[in-house]
Write an enzyme that holds these catalytic residues in place. Structure first.
Site, PDB file in Angstrom:
ATOM      1  N   ASP A  83      -0.485  -2.179  -7.260  1.00  0.00           N
ATOM      2  CA  ASP A  83      -1.559  -1.194  -7.066  1.00  0.00           C
ATOM      3  C   ASP A  83      -2.907  -1.928  -6.985  1.00  0.00           C
ATOM      4  O   ASP A  83      -3.234  -2.736  -7.865  1.00  0.00           O
ATOM      5  CB  ASP A  83      -1.533  -0.236  -8.281  1.00  0.00           C
ATOM      6  N   HIS A 188     -10.894   8.061  -8.717  1.00  0.00           N
ATOM      7  CA  HIS A 188     -10.055   7.618  -9.841  1.00  0.00           C
ATOM      8  C   HIS A 188     -10.609   8.162 -11.157  1.00  0.00           C
ATOM      9  O   HIS A 188     -11.799   8.453 -11.267  1.00  0.00           O
ATOM     10  CB  HIS A 188     -10.008   6.091  -9.901  1.00  0.00           C
ATOM     11  N   GLY A 189      -9.731   8.260 -12.148  1.00  0.00           N
ATOM     12  CA  GLY A 189     -10.181   8.589 -13.498  1.00  0.00           C
ATOM     13  C   GLY A 189     -10.187  10.083 -13.812  1.00  0.00           C
ATOM     14  O   GLY A 189      -9.680  10.911 -13.043  1.00  0.00           O
ATOM     15  N   GLY A 220      -6.183   8.500  -6.644  1.00  0.00           N
ATOM     16  CA  GLY A 220      -7.037   9.384  -7.433  1.00  0.00           C
ATOM     17  C   GLY A 220      -6.539  10.816  -7.452  1.00  0.00           C
ATOM     18  O   GLY A 220      -7.325  11.763  -7.358  1.00  0.00           O
ATOM     19  N   SER A 222      -4.796  12.574  -9.862  1.00  0.00           N
ATOM     20  CA  SER A 222      -4.514  13.292 -11.111  1.00  0.00           C
ATOM     21  C   SER A 222      -5.249  14.622 -11.103  1.00  0.00           C
ATOM     22  O   SER A 222      -6.348  14.734 -10.556  1.00  0.00           O
ATOM     23  CB  SER A 222      -4.954  12.449 -12.315  1.00  0.00           C
ATOM     24  N   ARG A 290       7.117   4.494 -33.956  1.00  0.00           N
ATOM     25  CA  ARG A 290       8.137   5.258 -33.215  1.00  0.00           C
ATOM     26  C   ARG A 290       7.885   6.751 -33.318  1.00  0.00           C
ATOM     27  O   ARG A 290       8.262   7.512 -32.434  1.00  0.00           O
ATOM     28  CB  ARG A 290       9.536   4.931 -33.753  1.00  0.00           C
TER      29      ARG A 290
END
Ligand code: G3H
Ligand code: 13P
Ligand code: ZN
Length: 341
Positions: A83, A188-189, A220, A222, A290
């Protein structure tokens, strides 16, 4: 061994009303979460690794983890992708590491320089059977930092940063790329828009016309779901005014306009962070990793499954495997273990 380039995937996605999700990996929980979601949804996938991920996790560890994922799920079509590669040297390294796909991102250079380094990257990668994604135009986020733009100024003048369809035609012809990341208003972001979220669908249409047959990629992408922002903020985070691309706009870009690859990183980071914050806030005595990384991995599974439906790639893995068989099971010269194929 269904590790493959993105070609068999994009061949079917191009006119198939679906896109392949490209998810960023940095550690074991993220990798396992993505793979588990794709296995549950019978979806092809692209695992993508940034320069920062290589540095953070150490490529040797990432390599073996991805190997394990491929071994664990021989029924899934998987591509391993670099990427935002920034130099031809990094492309060479990734080709030798066994990536099946690389991105050379010269979008912040002057046009002729972008053509030059992209053509060089294509030469290096194609010699080993590896496919290449490049970028033209400018996204907000990472790129705006490179040229010193602020988000407000980017959004106000977004038209001038979008990919030019005629330039894309020239770029495609002169570089021989296999796919193109286009600037159509995404960033992005987690802070993509200050005002209304809007994609330039007409640009996708125009670029599809000037570059017929070339699979388009949306970075970008999201959607920064509000419920995850609310969880982050409820449990001690501070992300006011975060805003992404609405999922119906992503679905439209894919299903109506034909985008073939959709990059998602921020939404996975958000899912993981919201869950870890929740565990810390509600169980302050918890200190076994965990018991917070496990729920965080589950949150990744949920987020990726949701995305596979937005991208309409759920249920497409068998058709891609069949197509890959029909093409003669092509693999790059090297694959993740660094052996000759
Ligand atoms: O577009 C970039 C990806 O979100 C990867 O980000 O460089 O912080 O790993 P990174
Ligand atoms: P997001 O920040 O919207 O997830 O985009 C990720 C990306 O484009 C990676 O290349
Ligand atoms: Zn990106």
């Amino acid at each position: 061994m269904p590790l493959m380039t993105t070609k068999p995937m994009f061949d079917l996605a191009y006119n198939g009303g679906f896109a392949v999700g490209a998810f960023n990996v940095n550690n074991m929980e993220i990798t396992q979460g993505i793979i588990e979601a794709c296995a549950a949804e019978k979806s092809p996938l692209i695992l993508q690794i940034s320069k920062g991920a290589r540095k953070y996790a150490n490529m040797r560890y990432l390599k073996h983890m991805i190997d394990a994922a491929v071994e664990d799920h021989p029924e899934l079509p998987i591509a391993i992708h670099l990427d935002h590669g920034d130099t031809v040297d990094l492309v060479k390294t990734c080709v030798n590491d066994g990536f099946t796909s690389v991105m050379i991102d010269g979008s912040h250079h002057a046009y002729e320089e972008n053509v030059k380094i992209t053509a060089e990257a294509v030469k290096v990668a194609h010699a080993s059977g590896v496919v290449v994604e490049a970028e033209l135009g400018m996204l907000g986020g990472i790129e705006e930092d490179v040229v010193g733009l602020n988000a407000e100024e980017y959004e106000k003048n977004v038209e001038k940063y979008l990919t030019d369809p005629e330039q894309a035609k020239d770029f495609y012809k002169r570089t021989g790329i296999d796919s193109l990341a286009v600037a159509i208003g995404t960033s992005h972001g987690a802070f993509k828009f200050k005002h209304e979220a809007k994609l330039a669908f007409n640009r996708i249409e125009q670029i599809m016309k000037t570059c017929p047959g070339l699979p388009l990629v949306m970075h970008g992408s999201s959607s920064v779901p509000q419920e995850f922002i609310d969880l982050v903020n409820k449990y001690g985070g501070n992300m006011p005014n975060a805003k992404g691309v609405p999922e119906d706009q992503i679905a439209m870009a894919v299903q109506k306009y034909g985008v073939c690859k959709v990059n998602i990183d921020t939404d996975l980071r958000l899912a993981m962070t919201a869950k870890i914050r929740e565990v810390f806030a509600t169980k302050p005595a918890e200190f076994d990793p965990r018991n917070y990384l496990g729920p965080a991995r589950e949150a990744i599974v949920g987020m990726v499954r949701r995305k596979l439906h937005v991208l309409n790639s759920a249920g497409k893995s068998d058709a891609i495997l069949k197509h890959w068989e029909k093409l003669g099971r092509p693999l790059p010269t090297f694959y993740m273990r660094g052996k000759a194929a």
